[in-house]
Design a protein around this motif. Structure first.
Motif, short mmCIF file in Angstrom:
data_model
loop_
_atom_site.label_atom_id
_atom_site.label_comp_id
_atom_site.label_asym_id
_atom_site.label_seq_id
_atom_site.Cartn_x
_atom_site.Cartn_y
_atom_site.Cartn_z
N TYR A 98 0.04 2.90 -8.66
CA TYR A 98 -1.16 3.66 -8.98
C TYR A 98 -1.59 4.34 -7.70
O TYR A 98 -1.79 3.68 -6.67
N VAL A 99 -1.72 5.68 -7.75
CA VAL A 99 -2.16 6.45 -6.59
C VAL A 99 -3.32 7.34 -6.98
O VAL A 99 -3.51 7.67 -8.16
N SER B 7 0.82 -1.21 0.00
CA SER B 7 0.00 0.00 0.00
C SER B 7 0.85 1.26 0.00
O SER B 7 1.87 1.33 0.68
N VAL B 8 0.39 2.25 -0.74
CA VAL B 8 0.95 3.60 -0.69
C VAL B 8 0.04 4.37 0.25
O VAL B 8 -1.18 4.34 0.11
N VAL B 9 0.62 5.03 1.25
CA VAL B 9 -0.16 5.70 2.27
C VAL B 9 0.24 7.17 2.43
O VAL B 9 1.38 7.55 2.18
N GLY C 167 -1.38 7.75 7.10
CA GLY C 167 -1.94 6.50 7.56
C GLY C 167 -3.10 5.98 6.72
O GLY C 167 -3.64 4.91 6.99
N LYS C 168 -3.51 6.71 5.69
CA LYS C 168 -4.64 6.32 4.84
C LYS C 168 -4.10 5.79 3.51
O LYS C 168 -3.26 6.44 2.88
N ALA C 169 -4.59 4.63 3.08
CA ALA C 169 -4.16 4.05 1.81
C ALA C 169 -4.67 4.90 0.66
O ALA C 169 -5.87 5.19 0.57
N THR D 8 5.03 15.46 -4.30
CA THR D 8 3.98 15.42 -3.29
C THR D 8 4.56 15.01 -1.94
O THR D 8 5.28 14.02 -1.85
N GLU D 9 4.25 15.77 -0.92
CA GLU D 9 4.78 15.54 0.44
C GLU D 9 4.01 14.45 1.18
O GLU D 9 2.82 14.25 0.94
N GLY D 10 4.67 13.77 2.09
CA GLY D 10 4.03 12.85 3.01
C GLY D 10 3.66 11.48 2.48
O GLY D 10 2.92 10.74 3.11
N VAL D 11 4.17 11.12 1.31
CA VAL D 11 3.85 9.82 0.71
C VAL D 11 4.79 8.77 1.29
O VAL D 11 5.99 8.99 1.42
#
Length: 132
Positions: free
Chosen positions: A96-97, A68-70, A73-75, A106-109
């Motif tokens: 795929y996001v 998972s890419v989060v 904390g959210k997928a 993009t920050e925080g990935v």
């Protein structure tokens, strides 16, 4: 390069992967799947819900297909393929996001690697362009 069974499947077309330019509708004659691909092209033009992006690791852990890419904390996506890159000297992946997180930088990935959220940078594909 997209791999069939990873970035391309019967459910994920070249248009979903951002490779719609390789499908030539103006070619003479018919081909198997023309109508399905035309519909996929129309969906992709509207606003694709997910986009194929490149991810470059901040650390040394390599993600694998299905991780998972989060964000917070959210997928928000799923890794389709990942490997160490000898050329870049870092682990890389394609995923795929959600379109909201697809912009380069993009920050925080992060990628959930066996319960640990490892930071990754969203980058434009391809990862490497050979200089002429």
């Amino acid at each position: 390069m997209p791999l069939y069974g990873h970035e391309l499947t019967p459910a994920l077309t070249p248009f979903d992967a951002g490779f719609g330019r390789v499908v030539k509708f103006e070619k003479e004659g018919d081909f198997v799947g023309r109508e399905a691909l035309r519909k996929a092209a129309e969906r992709a033009e509207a606003a694709p819900p997910r986009k194929l992006v490149g991810l470059v690791a901040a650390g040394r852990r390599v993600p694998r297909a299905g991780f998972s890419v989060v964000v917070d904390g959210k997928a928000v996506g799923e890794v389709t393929s990942g490997a160490p890159s000898p050329t870049l000297g870092k682990p890389i992946a394609m995923a795929y996001v959600d379109a909201a997180y697809a912009a380069p930088g993009t920050e925080g990935v992060a990628v959930d690697i066996r319960g640990t959220h490892e930071p990754y940078e969203v980058v434009a594909l391809p990862f490497y362009k050979r200089e002429k």
